[in-house]
Design a protein around this motif. Structure first.
Motif, PDB file in Angstrom:
ATOM      1  N   THR A  78     -29.265 104.473  37.014  1.00  0.00           N
ATOM      2  CA  THR A  78     -29.266 105.517  38.030  1.00  0.00           C
ATOM      3  C   THR A  78     -28.079 105.312  38.956  1.00  0.00           C
ATOM      4  O   THR A  78     -27.653 104.175  39.199  1.00  0.00           O
ATOM      5  N   ALA A  79     -27.546 106.422  39.469  1.00  0.00           N
ATOM      6  CA  ALA A  79     -26.339 106.342  40.278  1.00  0.00           C
ATOM      7  C   ALA A  79     -26.275 107.518  41.244  1.00  0.00           C
ATOM      8  O   ALA A  79     -26.978 108.523  41.077  1.00  0.00           O
ATOM      9  N   THR A  80     -25.397 107.387  42.238  1.00  0.00           N
ATOM     10  CA  THR A  80     -25.102 108.478  43.160  1.00  0.00           C
ATOM     11  C   THR A  80     -23.648 108.914  42.960  1.00  0.00           C
ATOM     12  O   THR A  80     -22.910 108.316  42.166  1.00  0.00           O
ATOM     13  N   ASP A  81     -23.234 109.925  43.708  1.00  0.00           N
ATOM     14  CA  ASP A  81     -21.851 110.377  43.604  1.00  0.00           C
ATOM     15  C   ASP A  81     -20.956 109.745  44.670  1.00  0.00           C
ATOM     16  O   ASP A  81     -19.823 110.182  44.889  1.00  0.00           O
ATOM     17  N   ALA A  82     -21.442 108.680  45.320  1.00  0.00           N
ATOM     18  CA  ALA A  82     -20.644 107.978  46.325  1.00  0.00           C
ATOM     19  C   ALA A  82     -19.555 107.145  45.633  1.00  0.00           C
ATOM     20  O   ALA A  82     -19.770 106.634  44.528  1.00  0.00           O
ATOM     21  N   PRO A  83     -18.389 106.981  46.256  1.00  0.00           N
ATOM     22  CA  PRO A  83     -17.322 106.174  45.652  1.00  0.00           C
ATOM     23  C   PRO A  83     -17.778 104.771  45.262  1.00  0.00           C
ATOM     24  O   PRO A  83     -17.379 104.242  44.220  1.00  0.00           O
ATOM     25  N   TYR A  84     -18.618 104.153  46.087  1.00  0.00           N
ATOM     26  CA  TYR A  84     -19.140 102.809  45.840  1.00  0.00           C
ATOM     27  C   TYR A  84     -19.881 102.735  44.518  1.00  0.00           C
ATOM     28  O   TYR A  84     -19.743 101.767  43.755  1.00  0.00           O
ATOM     29  N   TYR A 301     -23.359  91.330  39.714  1.00  0.00           N
ATOM     30  CA  TYR A 301     -22.552  90.867  40.842  1.00  0.00           C
ATOM     31  C   TYR A 301     -23.047  91.459  42.162  1.00  0.00           C
ATOM     32  O   TYR A 301     -22.305  92.044  42.939  1.00  0.00           O
ATOM     33  N   THR A 302     -24.321  91.245  42.435  1.00  0.00           N
ATOM     34  CA  THR A 302     -24.912  91.760  43.680  1.00  0.00           C
ATOM     35  C   THR A 302     -24.591  90.897  44.886  1.00  0.00           C
ATOM     36  O   THR A 302     -24.590  91.373  46.015  1.00  0.00           O
ATOM     37  N   TYR A 315     -20.936  80.410  51.338  1.00  0.00           N
ATOM     38  CA  TYR A 315     -21.840  81.563  51.386  1.00  0.00           C
ATOM     39  C   TYR A 315     -22.381  81.764  52.804  1.00  0.00           C
ATOM     40  O   TYR A 315     -22.815  80.824  53.460  1.00  0.00           O
ATOM     41  N   GLY A 316     -22.344  83.009  53.255  1.00  0.00           N
ATOM     42  CA  GLY A 316     -22.763  83.325  54.612  1.00  0.00           C
ATOM     43  C   GLY A 316     -21.606  83.361  55.584  1.00  0.00           C
ATOM     44  O   GLY A 316     -21.732  83.870  56.703  1.00  0.00           O
ATOM     45  N   THR A 317     -20.473  82.819  55.162  1.00  0.00           N
ATOM     46  CA  THR A 317     -19.245  82.860  55.953  1.00  0.00           C
ATOM     47  C   THR A 317     -18.134  83.425  55.075  1.00  0.00           C
ATOM     48  O   THR A 317     -17.990  83.018  53.923  1.00  0.00           O
ATOM     49  N   ILE A 318     -17.380  84.354  55.598  1.00  0.00           N
ATOM     50  CA  ILE A 318     -16.292  84.939  54.808  1.00  0.00           C
ATOM     51  C   ILE A 318     -15.303  83.854  54.404  1.00  0.00           C
ATOM     52  O   ILE A 318     -14.796  83.113  55.250  1.00  0.00           O
ATOM     53  N   GLY A 319     -15.067  83.761  53.113  1.00  0.00           N
ATOM     54  CA  GLY A 319     -14.230  82.695  52.600  1.00  0.00           C
ATOM     55  C   GLY A 319     -12.747  83.019  52.644  1.00  0.00           C
ATOM     56  O   GLY A 319     -12.339  84.175  52.819  1.00  0.00           O
ATOM     57  N   GLU A 320     -11.940  81.986  52.446  1.00  0.00           N
ATOM     58  CA  GLU A 320     -10.492  82.201  52.326  1.00  0.00           C
ATOM     59  C   GLU A 320     -10.191  83.008  51.064  1.00  0.00           C
ATOM     60  O   GLU A 320      -9.212  83.744  51.018  1.00  0.00           O
ATOM     61  N   TRP A 321     -11.027  82.849  50.062  1.00  0.00           N
ATOM     62  CA  TRP A 321     -11.002  83.732  48.886  1.00  0.00           C
ATOM     63  C   TRP A 321     -12.393  84.336  48.763  1.00  0.00           C
ATOM     64  O   TRP A 321     -13.408  83.646  48.935  1.00  0.00           O
ATOM     65  N   ARG A 322     -12.439  85.634  48.467  1.00  0.00           N
ATOM     66  CA  ARG A 322     -13.751  86.255  48.318  1.00  0.00           C
ATOM     67  C   ARG A 322     -13.684  87.433  47.372  1.00  0.00           C
ATOM     68  O   ARG A 322     -12.658  88.095  47.223  1.00  0.00           O
ATOM     69  N   PHE A 323     -14.830  87.657  46.714  1.00  0.00           N
ATOM     70  CA  PHE A 323     -15.068  88.926  46.023  1.00  0.00           C
ATOM     71  C   PHE A 323     -16.480  89.358  46.373  1.00  0.00           C
ATOM     72  O   PHE A 323     -17.437  88.650  46.094  1.00  0.00           O
ATOM     73  N   ASP A 324     -16.587  90.515  47.001  1.00  0.00           N
ATOM     74  CA  ASP A 324     -17.874  91.067  47.392  1.00  0.00           C
ATOM     75  C   ASP A 324     -17.786  92.572  47.190  1.00  0.00           C
ATOM     76  O   ASP A 324     -16.928  93.241  47.783  1.00  0.00           O
ATOM     77  N   ARG A 326     -19.405  94.854  48.348  1.00  0.00           N
ATOM     78  CA  ARG A 326     -19.602  95.624  49.580  1.00  0.00           C
ATOM     79  C   ARG A 326     -18.323  95.748  50.406  1.00  0.00           C
ATOM     80  O   ARG A 326     -18.296  96.470  51.398  1.00  0.00           O
ATOM     81  N   SER A 327     -17.287  95.047  49.991  1.00  0.00           N
ATOM     82  CA  SER A 327     -15.986  95.223  50.646  1.00  0.00           C
ATOM     83  C   SER A 327     -15.336  96.541  50.240  1.00  0.00           C
ATOM     84  O   SER A 327     -14.319  96.938  50.826  1.00  0.00           O
ATOM     85  N   TYR A 328     -15.938  97.221  49.249  1.00  0.00           N
ATOM     86  CA  TYR A 328     -15.327  98.422  48.687  1.00  0.00           C
ATOM     87  C   TYR A 328     -16.333  99.576  48.686  1.00  0.00           C
ATOM     88  O   TYR A 328     -16.575 100.218  47.676  1.00  0.00           O
ATOM     89  N   LEU A 329     -16.913  99.822  49.856  1.00  0.00           N
ATOM     90  CA  LEU A 329     -17.911 100.878  49.989  1.00  0.00           C
ATOM     91  C   LEU A 329     -17.282 102.266  49.903  1.00  0.00           C
ATOM     92  O   LEU A 329     -17.888 103.211  49.403  1.00  0.00           O
ATOM     93  N   ARG A 330     -16.055 102.412  50.368  1.00  0.00           N
ATOM     94  CA  ARG A 330     -15.438 103.730  50.461  1.00  0.00           C
ATOM     95  C   ARG A 330     -14.428 104.023  49.362  1.00  0.00           C
ATOM     96  O   ARG A 330     -13.863 105.117  49.311  1.00  0.00           O
ATOM     97  N   GLY A 331     -14.192 103.065  48.512  1.00  0.00           N
ATOM     98  CA  GLY A 331     -13.237 103.275  47.435  1.00  0.00           C
ATOM     99  C   GLY A 331     -13.195 102.055  46.539  1.00  0.00           C
ATOM    100  O   GLY A 331     -13.749 100.996  46.874  1.00  0.00           O
TER     101      GLY A 331
END
Length: 368
Positions: A78-84, A301-302, A315-324, A326-331
């Motif tokens: 299931t999906a929405t039409d949001a960019p995310y 990759y939740t 974890y719980g602190t933004i790392g010097e390297w990260r992949f999340d 939720r960093s790409y909610l708008r595109g």
């Protein structure tokens, strides 16, 4: 004559040893059976993906899959039409196409169930079936409540050729060809460590009364990933939808279950229909907690993956390297994401490499 005398002398001792052997074998078998019944868990041979024993009902031979027989399943998310949602669906569908026809795969057709109510710009790229969202305000900001309602509509209106269905999610990536892990009327599901029906028995009993059986009948699962017979899902889906709405209407349940409420609702709905799942730990892995992809089929990759430059999890602190995600909610994320620093687990490295490969090959990536 000498041979007969020797046999006469040996036979009593032999019979005693033989009897003792049968006694201990029977005792061990009964003990193992009692133990399995007490634990209430289906046992899986993970190396061959076979059900070894069923503690509730002895597994009938006629549900075992004959060698070399293929039982394809339809992949539905299931999906929405949001960019995310869109960029995750594109990556997911890319890897589905890469793995679908490889040896060992029983992956059939694919459908993105779009519950935004109208077509979007991915209709030609990804096979899509448009359904209606819940009436305005009914989800109360919990958009996942649309998932069971979307499946109800799709199952009622779509033509589905396969006998089995895999319920998947946009943030799933197939890392190797997926066989059909279900066994007849026993669906296959991934056990989530945070779904705990027994610990939440007081709440579960609001929706799963005692007359239906022990609370251990409610599996520690969500609806995804699950491979299930289509006819079973057709029965469960309306109940899943109704239980989800009832749970959301109950303040205590809504507060305790939070963002996993709809997962509990699927587990309860299945139990109400007497459906028990085979729990397959190798079905999926979830970085950064699962460190390796070996023997697994799907990356989920939740969770955010945050590390310092020494390769240590922060974890719980933004790392010097990260992949999340939720960093790409708008595109969508940019192409060619930087790889993790040395020391980061293989599962995270594989995830980023697979995202990079998909984005490098998907056209109009930055404009969708």
């Amino acid at each position: 004559m000498i041979g007969r005398k020797a046999m006469a002398r040996i036979s009593p001792l032999f019979l005693v040893v033989l009897s003792l052997g049968f006694f201990f074998a029977t005792y061990n078998l009964v003990t193992m059976t009692i133990h399995n019944r007490a634990t209430g868990t289906l046992v899986v041979d993970e190396s061959h993906h076979r059900l070894l024993s069923d503690p509730i009902i002895e597994m009938p031979e006629n549900v075992r899959k004959p060698k070399n027989a293929k039982l394809p399943f339809h992949i539905a998310l299931t999906a929405t039409d949001a960019p995310y949602s869109k960029w995750q669906c594109r990556i997911m569908y890319y890897w589905y196409k890469k793995k679908k026809d490889l040896p060992g795969s029983e992956m059939g057709g694919f459908t993105r169930i779009l519950h935004s109510g109208s077509p979007d710009n991915l209709m030609e790229e990804i096979p899509t079936f448009v359904v209606d969202p819940l009436p305005a305000g009914l989800d109360r900001g919990y958009i996942v409540l649309n998932r069971p309602w979307a499946f109800v509509q799709w199952l009622e209106k779509a033509t589905i050729e396969e006998e089995y269905i895999l319920m998947a999610e946009p943030d799933h990536i197939f890392i190797k060809p997926l066989p059909n892990l279900a066994h007849g009327d026993y669906p296959a599901a991934y056990p989530f460590f945070y779904i705990k029906p027994v610990q939440n028995e007081k709440i579960i009993r609001k929706f799963y009364p005692e007359e239906y059986g022990p609370v251990t009948n409610v599996d520690p699962i969500g609806n995804s990933p699950v491979i299930i017979k289509r006819e079973l899902l057709e029965k469960i889906a309306p109940t899943w939808m109704n239980v989800s709405l009832r749970m959301k209407d109950d303040p205590e349940t809504d507060k305790v279950f939070g963002w996993v409420l709809e997962m509990y609702a699927y587990a309860v709905a299945s139990a109400l229909h007497g459906v028990q799942h085979i729990l397959q730990k190798d079905f999926m892995l979830q970085p950064p907690w699962d460190l390796e992809t070996a023997k697994k089929f799907i990356i989920h990759y939740t969770y955010g993956c945050d590390y310092n430059l020494k390769g240590e999890l922060t974890y719980g602190t933004i790392g010097e390297w990260r992949f999340d995600k939720r960093s790409y909610l708008r595109g969508p994320p940019p192409r060619n994401l930087s790889l993790p620093p040395p020391g980061v687990p293989e599962s995270v490295v594989t995830l980023v490499k697979m995202v990079n490969e998909a984005t490098a090959n998907l056209p109009r990536w930055d404009t969708q």
